[in-house]
Scaffold this active site. Sequence first.
Site, short mmCIF file in Angstrom:
data_model
loop_
_atom_site.label_atom_id
_atom_site.label_comp_id
_atom_site.label_asym_id
_atom_site.label_seq_id
_atom_site.Cartn_x
_atom_site.Cartn_y
_atom_site.Cartn_z
CB SER A 242 11.86 25.10 -24.46
OG SER A 242 10.77 25.90 -23.74
CE LYS A 243 18.58 26.10 -20.11
NZ LYS A 243 18.96 27.05 -21.20
#
Length: 469
Positions: A242-243
């Site tokens: 994820s980010k």
Amino acid sequence: MVVSRFAPSPTGYLHLGNARTAIFAYLFARHHRGKFILRIEDTDRERSTKEFEEMLLEDLKWLGLEWDEFYRQSERFDIYREYAQKLLDNGHAYPCFCTVEELEKEREEAEKKGIPYRYSGKCRLLSKEEVEAFKREGKPFTIRFKVPDGRVVVFEDLIKGAISIKVDDFGDFVIVRSDGSPTYNFVVVIDDALMGVTHVIRGEDHIPNTPKQILIYEALGFQVPKFAHLPVILGEDRSKLSKRHGAVSVRNYREEGYFPEALFNYLCLLGWSPPNTEREIFSKEELIELFRLEDVNSSPAVFSKEKLRWLNGVYIREVLSLDRLVEEFMPFLEREGLSAEKDYVRKVLEKTRDSFETLKEGVERLKVFFVEEVSYSQEAISLLENENSRRVLELFLHKLQERDNLSGQVVKELAKEIQKELNLKAKDVWHTLRASLTGELEGVGVDIICDVMPKEKVIKRIVRALGRF
Ligand code: GLU
């Protein structure tokens, strides 16, 4: 004929995980000389935007994925309405007039009892007359799918093997919201069936949705396609990519100066490898030839930015043509406010393509070839202020006058002469030359600079360095 599809929702940038899903679905279709469909799943009007859709298409094209058919769900509402009606007519769905408050109450009660919530099915029991009366009153309603009692849905996933899920726990789920918009689990079935999709290849986060979808296929008498659920991609800390792990969209990598061929190649290796080979570099054509779902790993793959970077470097050094490298390098140069003739860039890259792994890094490293004047680092300044440096540069300029041409070979000869005449170490001479030509003590080789840069420009830099100190 084999038909696969990629069905992104335009609610954000193309994530690496989705890009890999798209690539696998694409390779599968191409391998079987089948059809690859792109379907924009934009039924969620609030989160979907036209801008994201445009960027998605751009990124997919950039990656080299071309599709045979294109659909947009927001343009197909009439079709969904027709099939919702079919399900109402054949008794597999019913209108539900429960209000948000009523449903909330059911939920709270389940919570109090400590049991997982599912819709009670209250509106299943409404008579025709009651339904008509509510409709006449203009009471808003959703349409729910009637989940058969006691069913266990079993399917053979092409990657995960046999999966069985008890559907009792679902409760009757909504297929059309009260504003008339259809839900994902419903439209995905209608579309996959009508578009003739034979293989649904997607992320494993959709496994829990699959039984719901299978029930709808059955209720409409559609043939159930084959499913292949791809394992998730993890970050190096083993949590879902994820980010938090840094750049995770295709666009990020494109802007950093990764090549689509390299990213395509790398994403394929995330959870797939052809049997009996250690090879890691594959062209798109080879991947099409080799790709088989049987060789997709059923456990999660770990994304390594370093490996991707390395692979991009291999493409830059060994795989891509020099022309292509130049072509892609130019806009990165311009973005830094620098410009140069293509031929000159070509000459530079021919000698330096082994010294960087992304285009952005390349421009940073090779700036010295393109700037009008270099800026000196603190170490370079200290060195150049040294009396010996002045002598080296003066002698170098003097000797250069006697030479018609400058080249890597010539500079090597001159450096040796200077070293002897001034009784210095080779290192001192080279450092001084490098500091005056690049402003740094480390970096691009002086011989390469002298091979590539015009003689006048080299002289100008030396003169400037001398003038400053
Ligand atoms: N729009 C869904 C998603 O982006 C597609 C799911 C599917 O492939 O069925 O996750």
